[in-house]
Design a protein around this motif. Structure first.
Motif, short mmCIF file in Angstrom:
data_model
loop_
_atom_site.label_atom_id
_atom_site.label_comp_id
_atom_site.label_asym_id
_atom_site.label_seq_id
_atom_site.Cartn_x
_atom_site.Cartn_y
_atom_site.Cartn_z
N GLY A 73 0.82 -1.21 0.00
CA GLY A 73 0.00 0.00 0.00
C GLY A 73 0.85 1.26 0.00
O GLY A 73 1.83 1.37 -0.73
N ASP A 74 0.48 2.22 0.85
CA ASP A 74 1.20 3.50 0.90
C ASP A 74 2.34 3.51 1.91
O ASP A 74 2.99 4.54 2.11
CB ASP A 74 0.22 4.64 1.25
N ALA A 75 2.61 2.39 2.56
CA ALA A 75 3.66 2.34 3.58
C ALA A 75 5.04 2.56 2.96
O ALA A 75 5.35 2.01 1.90
CB ALA A 75 3.63 1.00 4.30
N ARG A 76 5.84 3.38 3.62
CA ARG A 76 7.22 3.58 3.16
C ARG A 76 8.11 2.50 3.74
O ARG A 76 7.89 2.03 4.86
CB ARG A 76 7.72 4.96 3.57
N PRO A 77 9.13 2.08 3.01
CA PRO A 77 10.00 1.01 3.53
C PRO A 77 10.78 1.44 4.75
O PRO A 77 11.19 2.60 4.86
CB PRO A 77 10.93 0.73 2.33
N LYS A 78 10.98 0.51 5.67
CA LYS A 78 11.78 0.76 6.87
C LYS A 78 13.16 0.11 6.76
O LYS A 78 14.02 0.33 7.61
CB LYS A 78 11.05 0.23 8.11
N SER A 79 13.34 -0.69 5.72
CA SER A 79 14.63 -1.33 5.46
C SER A 79 14.66 -1.71 3.99
O SER A 79 13.64 -1.70 3.30
CB SER A 79 14.82 -2.57 6.34
N ALA A 80 15.83 -2.04 3.51
CA ALA A 80 15.96 -2.50 2.13
C ALA A 80 15.26 -3.85 1.99
O ALA A 80 15.34 -4.69 2.90
CB ALA A 80 17.42 -2.61 1.75
N PRO A 81 14.56 -4.10 0.90
CA PRO A 81 13.86 -5.39 0.73
C PRO A 81 14.85 -6.55 0.71
O PRO A 81 15.96 -6.45 0.18
CB PRO A 81 13.14 -5.23 -0.61
N ALA A 114 6.35 -2.41 -8.97
CA ALA A 114 5.22 -2.47 -8.03
C ALA A 114 4.70 -1.07 -7.74
O ALA A 114 5.46 -0.09 -7.70
CB ALA A 114 5.65 -3.15 -6.74
N ARG A 115 3.40 -0.98 -7.53
CA ARG A 115 2.79 0.30 -7.16
C ARG A 115 2.92 0.49 -5.66
O ARG A 115 1.95 0.55 -4.90
CB ARG A 115 1.32 0.35 -7.61
N THR A 116 4.15 0.58 -5.21
CA THR A 116 4.52 0.75 -3.81
C THR A 116 5.69 1.72 -3.74
O THR A 116 6.31 2.04 -4.77
CB THR A 116 4.94 -0.60 -3.18
#
Length: 243
Positions: A73-81, A114-116
């Protein structure tokens, strides 16, 4: 928190001999120099909508042969995938993820992100780096929103074709080491790229828009694909690709 940015002095001489050419990753190196030819403008005309990648357009404008995991969704990443691998595009290595994209990497351009927020991050790395390839014009046509800024970018990009090949010092090309997301929504994103070269860290910002089923770069009004490259004193505020 980000550290104080230091303005670098304007460089003189042929662009391929300037420090910025060797400091930046992939085409970022060339575009930094080209972008310095004119003063940075803050906005730019709203570009018209661009044609998406290949394949028939499915529901919601996404091509039928493009499938990604958009569950964040609209969550921003907190770490690298964790599922990132690195693939080479010319002189630079870029992140690729089965969940964030690009899912379609056959031919040019690489697309289907991805739409993220993470999808936008990967798109910022991949699209700009493809501009250092011989078929960059196909990338610009499909992955940069059209309008006057894109026309300016294409015009300036063509001027580097005659640069002497021996001046592109591969040992001095910077590498991508991190990122941050300044803003994100399902329709727009602003991504900061962190690079490391022989003289330390540099950063640049890329703006993207979701258009007809994929992320595309929204160029600045002067034709730059990203902001002026800036010196970064430390990596506070960035997520690192490799810790």
């Amino acid at each position: 928190m980000f550290t104080r940015r230091q303005r670098q002095p304007e460089e003189s001489g042929p662009y391929w001999r300037q420090r910025g050419w060797q400091m930046s990753a992939g085409f970022l190196a060339a575009a930094v120099i080209l972008g310095g030819v004119v003063a940075l403008t803050s906005g730019g005309d709203d570009p018209a909508r661009a044609t998406a990648g290949r394949g028939p357009v499915a529901e919601h404008g996404r091509p039928g042969d493009c499938r990604t995991d958009d569950s964040a969704g609209d969550a921003r990443p907190k770490s690298a995938p964790e599922d990132i691998t690195w693939r080479r595009l010319g002189a630079v290595r870029v992140p690729v993820s089965p969940t964030a994209g690009p899912v379609r990497t056959e031919g040019t351009p690489w697309w289907c992100f991805a739409r993220t927020a993470t999808g936008a991050v990967v798109a910022a790395h991949v699209i700009t780096s493809q501009m250092g390839m011989s078929d960059w014009e196909a990338v610009a046509e499909r992955q940069v929103l059209p309008g006057k800024p894109r026309e300016m970018f294409v015009f300036k990009r063509r001027t580097i074709e005659g640069a002497p090949s021996e001046t592109a010092d591969q040992t001095s090309v910077a590498s991508y080491v991190g990122f941050s997301v300044s803003s994100y929504s399902k329709s727009a994103a602003s991504v900061n790229l962190l690079m490391r070269g022989t003289d330390g860290f540099t950063g640049a910002t890329v703006n993207l828009r979701w258009d007809r089923g994929d992320w595309k770069i929204l160029p600045f009004g002067n034709g730059r694909l990203y902001s002026s490259v800036r010196t970064v004193q430390n990596t506070n505020g960035y997520l690192l690709w490799e810790s």
